[in-house]
Design a protein around this motif. Structure first.
Motif, PDB file in Angstrom:
ATOM      1  N   VAL A   1     -15.459  -2.012 -16.305  1.00  0.00           N
ATOM      2  CA  VAL A   1     -15.465  -3.190 -15.423  1.00  0.00           C
ATOM      3  C   VAL A   1     -15.680  -2.672 -14.019  1.00  0.00           C
ATOM      4  CG1 VAL A   1     -14.207  -5.207 -14.615  1.00  0.00           C
ATOM      5  CG2 VAL A   1     -13.868  -4.401 -16.959  1.00  0.00           C
ATOM      6  N   GLN A   2     -16.799  -3.069 -13.423  1.00  0.00           N
ATOM      7  CA  GLN A   2     -17.158  -2.482 -12.133  1.00  0.00           C
ATOM      8  C   GLN A   2     -17.546  -3.567 -11.125  1.00  0.00           C
ATOM      9  OE1 GLN A   2     -19.955   0.742 -12.251  1.00  0.00           O
ATOM     10  NE2 GLN A   2     -19.206   1.555 -14.208  1.00  0.00           N
ATOM     11  N   LEU A   3     -17.019  -3.406  -9.924  1.00  0.00           N
ATOM     12  CA  LEU A   3     -17.432  -4.263  -8.811  1.00  0.00           C
ATOM     13  C   LEU A   3     -18.589  -3.591  -8.093  1.00  0.00           C
ATOM     14  CD1 LEU A   3     -16.903  -6.729  -6.928  1.00  0.00           C
ATOM     15  CD2 LEU A   3     -15.434  -5.204  -5.573  1.00  0.00           C
ATOM     16  N   LEU A   4     -19.703  -4.301  -7.957  1.00  0.00           N
ATOM     17  CA  LEU A   4     -20.864  -3.730  -7.260  1.00  0.00           C
ATOM     18  C   LEU A   4     -20.628  -3.740  -5.751  1.00  0.00           C
ATOM     19  CD1 LEU A   4     -23.766  -5.383  -9.299  1.00  0.00           C
ATOM     20  CD2 LEU A   4     -22.704  -3.136  -9.629  1.00  0.00           C
ATOM     21  N   PRO A   5     -21.369  -2.895  -5.038  1.00  0.00           N
ATOM     22  CA  PRO A   5     -21.230  -2.886  -3.576  1.00  0.00           C
ATOM     23  C   PRO A   5     -21.591  -4.253  -2.970  1.00  0.00           C
ATOM     24  CG  PRO A   5     -22.479  -0.973  -4.336  1.00  0.00           C
ATOM     25  CD  PRO A   5     -22.323  -1.892  -5.510  1.00  0.00           C
ATOM     26  N   GLU A   6     -21.102  -4.469  -1.780  1.00  0.00           N
ATOM     27  CA  GLU A   6     -21.351  -5.726  -1.081  1.00  0.00           C
ATOM     28  C   GLU A   6     -22.847  -6.054  -1.060  1.00  0.00           C
ATOM     29  OE1 GLU A   6     -19.100  -5.806   2.484  1.00  0.00           O
ATOM     30  OE2 GLU A   6     -19.894  -7.769   3.098  1.00  0.00           O
ATOM     31  N   GLY A   7     -23.166  -7.291  -1.343  1.00  0.00           N
ATOM     32  CA  GLY A   7     -24.559  -7.727  -1.312  1.00  0.00           C
ATOM     33  C   GLY A   7     -25.302  -7.486  -2.608  1.00  0.00           C
ATOM     34  N   HIS A   8     -24.656  -6.885  -3.577  1.00  0.00           N
ATOM     35  CA  HIS A   8     -25.295  -6.631  -4.864  1.00  0.00           C
ATOM     36  C   HIS A   8     -24.689  -7.520  -5.937  1.00  0.00           C
ATOM     37  CE1 HIS A   8     -26.662  -3.155  -2.652  1.00  0.00           C
ATOM     38  NE2 HIS A   8     -27.513  -2.874  -3.612  1.00  0.00           N
ATOM     39  N   PHE A   9     -25.550  -7.982  -6.837  1.00  0.00           N
ATOM     40  CA  PHE A   9     -25.109  -8.870  -7.913  1.00  0.00           C
ATOM     41  C   PHE A   9     -25.800  -8.438  -9.201  1.00  0.00           C
ATOM     42  CE2 PHE A   9     -24.590 -10.926  -3.912  1.00  0.00           C
ATOM     43  CZ  PHE A   9     -23.296 -11.409  -4.010  1.00  0.00           C
ATOM     44  N   PRO A  10     -25.123  -8.605 -10.310  1.00  0.00           N
ATOM     45  CA  PRO A  10     -25.658  -8.049 -11.558  1.00  0.00           C
ATOM     46  C   PRO A  10     -26.573  -9.017 -12.290  1.00  0.00           C
ATOM     47  CG  PRO A  10     -23.516  -8.966 -11.975  1.00  0.00           C
ATOM     48  CD  PRO A  10     -23.793  -9.192 -10.498  1.00  0.00           C
ATOM     49  N   ARG A  11     -27.394  -8.460 -13.168  1.00  0.00           N
ATOM     50  CA  ARG A  11     -28.209  -9.212 -14.102  1.00  0.00           C
ATOM     51  C   ARG A  11     -27.677  -8.933 -15.511  1.00  0.00           C
ATOM     52  NH1 ARG A  11     -33.745  -6.242 -13.254  1.00  0.00           N
ATOM     53  NH2 ARG A  11     -32.342  -4.621 -14.052  1.00  0.00           N
ATOM     54  N   THR A  12     -27.888  -9.843 -16.422  1.00  0.00           N
ATOM     55  CA  THR A  12     -27.398  -9.574 -17.778  1.00  0.00           C
ATOM     56  C   THR A  12     -28.139  -8.400 -18.404  1.00  0.00           C
ATOM     57  OG1 THR A  12     -28.870 -11.242 -18.733  1.00  0.00           O
ATOM     58  CG2 THR A  12     -26.649 -11.947 -18.186  1.00  0.00           C
ATOM     59  N   ALA A  13     -29.398  -8.180 -18.038  1.00  0.00           N
ATOM     60  CA  ALA A  13     -30.128  -7.033 -18.578  1.00  0.00           C
ATOM     61  C   ALA A  13     -29.431  -5.721 -18.270  1.00  0.00           C
ATOM     62  CB  ALA A  13     -31.559  -6.994 -18.025  1.00  0.00           C
TER      63      ALA A  13
END
Lengths: 347, 347, 347, 347
Positions: free
Chosen positions: D274-286
């Motif tokens: 479970v990881q929080l991405l850096p500010e301004g980044h958002f994940p994709r399901t891919a």
């Protein structure tokens, strides 16, 4: 005048597409829609995209309910249309979107379908050359019309001009089709689930078993091939609609590039709904989405000694419902393209 | 021991897949990743799915930076790998995922690629029969390896057993492929935009122009065909990854059904990553997603006088990066399947 | 009479959709199509689905070429339309599909767009209630029309009836939209590549930065909200077209279920192109594909104390080109729905 | 040592994914696979991607057949697992992928599921903070484990850190999820057909009826929320797998940006999966396809006064089977991440 219409199988994909197109037809009144297990329910529950028809209720599919209209569309599984034929004797025009009345050869019917063989009706592909003339002429006087199989008509339109002109050899054809699953209907089968189709290409009916093969052979015989041979493989790909048929045939001995292109250009140069693209251009299924158009591109591959024809069709329109309505327009003496569009919905 | 690795082209799709597979390889240390225009940026900006490699920064792709590793992967456009060859002379193992070192014929190179012709390297398809023996043996001693073209290796694996066994005729092959767009790389071209690919099938390189054709012909010659002919048509379909290749060839005179199936069964019966499915079964690309497996189904169509082989491959794995790593494992004397999976990610 | 039309930005997605709809408009003659870098090329090279317009050639986008038509459509990136305004002074009707003339607040413009602020034009959403009356009335006399942002009009139509009726609270709205990539235009950006979009959901402009936010706020102010607040998140999903907007707002104190549903029913009960589905029904984007229809479903969630409105729109039709043409029809005194369809293309 | 395992529901999607992951687990021997109607058939007929398990045959799902293994996985519809509980009393470890043992509140069970209420088991989300400590600790000693609902665990992981830290308000949460259809299982329902899902976004369970709502509320109560409120809307989108959950909650009074980000960073900074991405980044399901990873991005929207957390999960892995195996690893004293990957399969 306005013609009254009944559409059976109205809760399925073919029936729904017939209704979508008829809904914008100025000469048609959709009076009756029928179904089997869904009878009694509002049409809109099964066709939520047909908002302009939200007032219609599905009735039972019986000869009595279908009778008494100017035009009846049968969008039923093969083997079912036949039972309505006698009872609809008084209906001026009947169009069958199923397979029961497509084949002229009982032997082919027995080999690929089985069950009762029904008499062949006028084949609903106006642009197809059969025995030297366009099928359009037959349709103008038809009372009973068999709309084509979607894959079959796509491949037949792709190959017939070259066979009729003698520039390709019909005895070693190979066709591979990328097809959307709507051609298989709204059947609850595991391999048609979204999870099984999204993100993957799935072949089926590999090895010469697909039921559209004899229909293609029939068209090729109509173009002069005595005993046409075709290797035919459909592949389900992740798009709801569409057929992209890649068909190749050996170049006939001595045929020049000019003669080859001319065969298709001569056949379709005056057509609205079947078009040969300029050299070097090939169609995408998106280009014909929702449209009654078959677009084809042609390449001559001298290294492989084959002509390749790539044809894009919307299986539910030019492949089924559009063909049915184009044929109906002809039979009713209406402008052939009424309620049909040439331009696809892209992207 | 642990081998140090550098991967160039690490911001692209092929480079990313090499890294995804190497990240779980117990004998490999990914020390260096390089790119051109993206040098200086964190790898994770370009490969956000490679979370375990978030600590790596893209360096410039120069011979100096690539040198000094035990293994170097070149995942560069064709025409670029060649310039690194001399400078990497001391690197024990170099694997090129591009096309520069695949072709043995300069004539073919000139006809399909052009530019400087580079010497051929060991071809990275271990299961391929070349001149009577599996390519695996050559790879065990290779220092320089050319990973295959994804479409080429898929079609070659499909056809070579039948050609080598003499049960199919290699002079009139037809292959049509449903392919995902990742094979075309991360190029900013209009026809690769999502809006152009979603919901549609798009043919390209129709008519004998695709660059993988000479690579297939080379493999067929390795199986004994003097002058193989192939009609080859790829069709982009809406899945990010995957190749479903439908290949057909005429049945050789007198070949029995048993002989035909035996050709493939004998060739691949002992293989882990290339498998012939039981009669009547055909693969889907989902079955091999993320896996290093080529699955094939075979049908014998006596009416069409053709054998049809349908093969599913993940273009980025068995088609490119998996082939590269499988070949690397062989060259390093490691277990051939290390870091590679047989099972696909489905649905 | 027939009106002559020029469409700029004709090689893009919005321009292409304007042309697709106009091609079937009986009162319109498409005389001129223009582009920037693609000027001089046949339109059909860029819009291969518009077969009926294959005779048109893209001209340069200059004020001189656009002038002299009855109607000019500007389908240009924001910041570009403004420069044509003065030069098109004599054109009776100009419809801008871009953002330059949508916002009434320069402060909002500066915060979300920047660059020169242009005067607001009549907002092209006929069904929207602004200051107590439908925008339709303003459009009947408009000479300059700003077609809406696709996401903005979808959310505004979803919420305005409830805000205007006082049954929902506009100060804590949350909207999350599943959107197809065609809304982003034919831009060559890495995140819009097919490989990046197929099989995945991609959020963007998270956290209040999307440019359609001030446009929604403007609509909510027109419904009586002094200082509307909205959390707005779009998510790219793998479909070429379509917006499915899920919007929720707190239930206003004391509002009954009857009052809540009545707010939307009263607003849209007589509309053709904006429809509230019966209780318990919710739309799919397929239901409106290619159609000018916004379908919405409404649920009252007392446990969460929120009303949820789910609205489906084709971003290129009701979201852009259909809105533009519906507004044009009103301004020209033509039947409002001419050349627009209610029924979607499904499946 | 090697643990013997039985997997029931092995012909479905959850069962198939458990098998895919276990197939590469070095400490596990998959001894028994069971199903109901498909018993007696080869597993490979139903899971054609699991080539390494082609030797297994589906047995009947009975307590007798499941007993006698070290670990039993139940991948059955809710309401069915319970009947095996007593009979499996001697099995050291049972993991239920269904819903029967997730809820601690009979009232919630009755309201959302109905039927017999079963005792709650250890909840299979190791990273979840419950009553001040990570659930991991409970799982280390668990004998009976309830794997989570895929949507529920995704949303719970998204929100619990902020609730536990007091930086967001749990009384007006809104979550909208883009989800793939595999979460609904291999059910033959019309709305799950490929034709109904390709190219369209389909909402379902709108208005507070989804069965994962009480499971989320339970997690939020475990984070200290007395009476959490959530508006929850799932939307089916055209990808086989994946959940992209957009969750928003009001910012707690006085919470600073630093405090907000710190809540998630502190909760997950040491986690692998479970990881929080850096500010301004958002994940994709891919980015998480096939992986056991939950990636989240966080935005603070002061204008809307809400925190937005966007979380990507593979519903079949971290959402179900991966969670089950991660929990099993803990209960067996094995390395927690064994047989699980961090990196997704992209593009």
């Amino acid at each position: 005048m306005t013609y009254t219409v009944a559409v059976s199988g109205a809760s399925g994909y073919a029936g729904g597409e017939i209704l979508r197109l008829l809904a914008s037809h100025p000469d048609i009144e959709i009076r009756t829609v029928t179904a089997h297990s869904n009878a009694g329910q509002p049409l809109i529950e099964h066709q939520p995209h047909l908002r302009s028809l939200a007032h219609l209720t599905l009735q039972d599919t019986t000869p009595e309910i279908l009778a008494g209209h100017d035009v009846v569309f049968l969008a039923l599984p093969h083997g079912q249309s036949g039972q309505y034929t006698d009872a609809l004797g008084d209906v001026p025009l009947v169009v069958d979107a199923g397979a029961d009345h497509r084949l002229t050869s009982q032997e082919s019917w027995d080999a690929f379908y089985g069950g009762h063989f029904h008499e062949p009706w006028a084949y609903g592909v106006p642009e197809l050359i059969i025995d030297g003339s366009k099928q359009r002429e037959n349709l103008r006087t038809a009372k009973r019309i068999a709309a084509p199989g979607c894959n079959a008509s796509t491949v037949s339109l792709s190959l017939v001009p070259g066979v009729a002109a003698g520039v390709i050899d019909p005895y070693d054809i190979v066709s591979v089709l990328a097809v959307g699953p709507s051609g298989a209907g709204k059947s609850l089968k595991p391999h048609l689930l979204g999870s099984e189709l999204l993100g993957t290409a799935n072949p089926y009916a590999v090895g010469g078993t697909h039921r559209h093969i004899p229909e293609i052979q029939q068209a090729l015989r109509g173009a002069g091939a005595a005993d046409p041979r075709i290797s035919f493989t459909p592949v389900l790909v992740p798009m709801a609609r569409g057929i992209l048929a890649t068909s190749t045939a050996p170049i006939a001995d001595g045929a020049t590039d000019e003669q080859i292109r001319a065969a298709w250009q001569d056949a379709y140069g005056d057509e609205t709904f079947v078009q040969l693209l300029p050299e070097g251009h090939f169609p995408r299924t998106a280009d014909v989405l929702g449209a009654n158009t078959a677009l084809m591109g042609l390449a001559i591959d001298r290294a492989a000694n084959r002509v390749t024809i790539v044809t894009a069709v919307d299986n539910l329109v030019k492949g089924t419902a559009g063909a049915a309505i184009q044929s109906m327009n002809l039979a009713l003496g209406l402008p052939e393209g009424r309620a049909l569009t040439v331009n696809g919905v892209a992207p």
